[in-house]
Design a protein around this motif. Structure first.
Motif, PDB file in Angstrom:
ATOM      1  N   MET A   1       0.840  -1.189   0.000  1.00 20.14           N
ATOM      2  CA  MET A   1       0.000   0.000   0.000  1.00 20.14           C
ATOM      3  C   MET A   1       0.881   1.247   0.000  1.00 20.14           C
ATOM      4  N   GLY A   2       0.536   2.160  -0.885  1.00 19.02           N
ATOM      5  CA  GLY A   2       1.327   3.371  -1.005  1.00 19.02           C
ATOM      6  C   GLY A   2       2.405   3.286  -2.057  1.00 19.02           C
ATOM      7  N   GLN A   3       2.608   2.103  -2.644  1.00 19.20           N
ATOM      8  CA  GLN A   3       3.592   1.918  -3.699  1.00 19.20           C
ATOM      9  C   GLN A   3       2.893   1.479  -4.987  1.00 19.20           C
ATOM     10  N   SER A   4       3.593   1.644  -6.100  1.00 18.59           N
ATOM     11  CA  SER A   4       3.067   1.150  -7.366  1.00 18.59           C
ATOM     12  C   SER A   4       3.195  -0.370  -7.393  1.00 18.59           C
ATOM     13  N   PRO A   5       2.188  -1.070  -7.906  1.00 18.22           N
ATOM     14  CA  PRO A   5       2.234  -2.531  -7.929  1.00 18.22           C
ATOM     15  C   PRO A   5       3.045  -3.053  -9.107  1.00 18.22           C
ATOM     16  N   VAL A   6       3.379  -4.326  -9.043  1.00 21.15           N
ATOM     17  CA  VAL A   6       3.970  -5.023 -10.183  1.00 21.15           C
ATOM     18  C   VAL A   6       2.969  -6.078 -10.639  1.00 21.15           C
ATOM     19  N   GLU A   7       2.985  -6.377 -11.914  1.00 22.41           N
ATOM     20  CA  GLU A   7       2.063  -7.359 -12.464  1.00 22.41           C
ATOM     21  C   GLU A   7       2.864  -8.469 -13.129  1.00 22.41           C
ATOM     22  N   ASN A   8       2.539  -9.701 -12.774  1.00 25.98           N
ATOM     23  CA  ASN A   8       3.268 -10.849 -13.292  1.00 25.98           C
ATOM     24  C   ASN A   8       2.347 -11.777 -14.051  1.00 25.98           C
ATOM     25  N   CYS A   9       2.837 -12.278 -15.170  1.00 25.82           N
ATOM     26  CA  CYS A   9       2.104 -13.264 -15.960  1.00 25.82           C
ATOM     27  C   CYS A   9       2.750 -14.626 -15.755  1.00 25.82           C
ATOM     28  N   HIS A  10       1.931 -15.628 -15.470  1.00 25.78           N
ATOM     29  CA  HIS A  10       2.458 -16.963 -15.193  1.00 25.78           C
ATOM     30  C   HIS A  10       2.431 -17.884 -16.415  1.00 25.78           C
TER      31      HIS A  10
END
Length: 374
Positions: free
Chosen positions: A79-88
């Motif tokens: 929370m408060g940070q930019s997320p990362v997105e991962n593809c499996h």
């Protein structure tokens, strides 16, 4: 007075799985639950392929009339940070609605079911358990979740000695306008960890259904944490601006922090009643299913239902899930400030969020499906 081989209290995934396994082996089982089914159950609701395999569920058959949301990606952040997105690179899990999933498992049970029936009394006489003065059996299984009356009977019920995770969440079917306004994708659950590392929140879309919630070990001001998260998600456009007013609460124990005894003379606990939720993720469905299958095998192999004969259940649970942290020797405990500093950095890493957070903590891909023939 009706007599059974086993009485199971709690008709959720653990109770129905255990009953199904025992009846297939010829046991006369009574399955009790205070709720009528189908029932609403607060749960983020995802299951891995390992769970479906252990339950011998045909995916195509299940999804014909039920929600089964394929998951191939995760969106993770602090929370408060930019997320990362991962593809499996393929389907690694499925989203389910507990309203449908629990009813599906219960429908497979052919044993006698006493639903909508609270447990009002538990008495032990002449090596038999007497429930509500109506039904008796030499073995009583507690599968009724965190507040299971069977756990309370053997001194394992809720109390100040337990570190409980408290969660609040909501699941609802979105209107067309809400669905259009919701940027969260069904194949990509979102996990947002609290800055103090004492819990996490989630946004999980399953077709037109949306599940939002937050759980914390420290439940102080839980509602405040939830409201702050919901407002952040609304402002970011991840969820619709108009949500149902009422978030439902529930509680459970994490495996490493639970100290409940699993067996006693003529009694055994499975699932959340035993405090088996995975420590890192809080997931309870897979531990519930696997503990039920392990319990079924132990019950069928036991020469009697004494605590001595049932002790193998605890041994098998430890073998499957590891020894609890309070049973281990801890040489070094990292300071909280250092944990938070490291976590902030790690949660920006695609490698860490994919290989450790999702594949290890949440999907448990390193653990093969439980194969027990009962």
């Amino acid at each position: 007075m009706d007599t059974f081989d086993v009485i199971v209290v709690g008709a959720g995934p653990a109770g129905s799985t255990l009953t199904h396994a025992l009846e297939n082996a010829g046991k006369n089982v009574l399955l009790l639950d205070k709720a009528s089914f189908p029932r609403d159950k607060t749960c983020a609701g995802w299951v891995t392929p390992a769970v479906l395999e252990s339950l011998d569920i045909d995916i195509n058959d299940y999804r014909q009339h039920r929600t089964l949301q394929s998951i191939s990606r995760f969106r993770i952040g602090m929370m408060g940070q930019s997320p990362v997105e991962n593809c499996h690179g393929g389907v690694v899990s499925y989203g389910i609605r507990r309203y449908e999933f629990d009813a599906y498992l219960l429908d497979r049970v052919q044993s006698r079911k006493q639903l909508g029936t609270p447990v009002k009394s538990i008495v032990r006489e002449n090596n038999l358990w007497l429930i509500n003065g109506q039904w008796q059996a030499p073995l009583l299984v507690g599968a009724g979740g965190h507040f299971c009356p069977v756990a309370k009977q053997i001194g394992s019920g809720p109390g100040k000695h337990e570190t409980v995770v408290a969660a609040k969440e909501v699941e609802f079917e979105m209107t067309p306008a809400q669905a259009k306004a919701c940027e969260a994708r069904g194949d990509t659950p979102e996990l947002w960890f609290c800055r103090d590392l004492k819990g996490y929140a989630w946004v999980f879309r399953k077709g037109n259904f949306l599940n939002i919630g937050l759980g914390r070990e420290d439940n102080h001001k839980l509602t405040d944490h939830l409201e702050e998260f919901v407002q952040e998600m609304k402002q970011a456009g991840r969820i619709p601006g108009d949500l149902p007013d009422r978030f439902k609460g529930h509680a459970y124990l994490l495996y490493d922090h639970a100290g409940r005894p699993l067996v006693d003379d003529g009694v055994l606990l499975v699932g959340d009643a035993a405090g088996l939720a995975y420590t890192q993720s809080g997931e309870g469905i897979r531990p519930a299913i696997e503990s039920a299958l392990i319990a079924a095998q132990v019950i069928l192999d036991a020469p009697d239902y004494s605590a001595l004969s049932l002790r193998h259940y605890g041994e098998q649970i430890a073998k499957r899930f590891g020894h609890r942290s309070n049973e281990r020797e801890t040489a070094f405990e990292m300071p909280d400030w250092l944990k938070r500093s490291l976590a902030s950095t790690l949660m920006r890493s695609h490698w860490f969020t994919q290989k450790v957070v999702t594949e290890n903590w949440f999907l448990h891909q390193q653990i093969p499906p439980l194969q027990i023939a009962v």
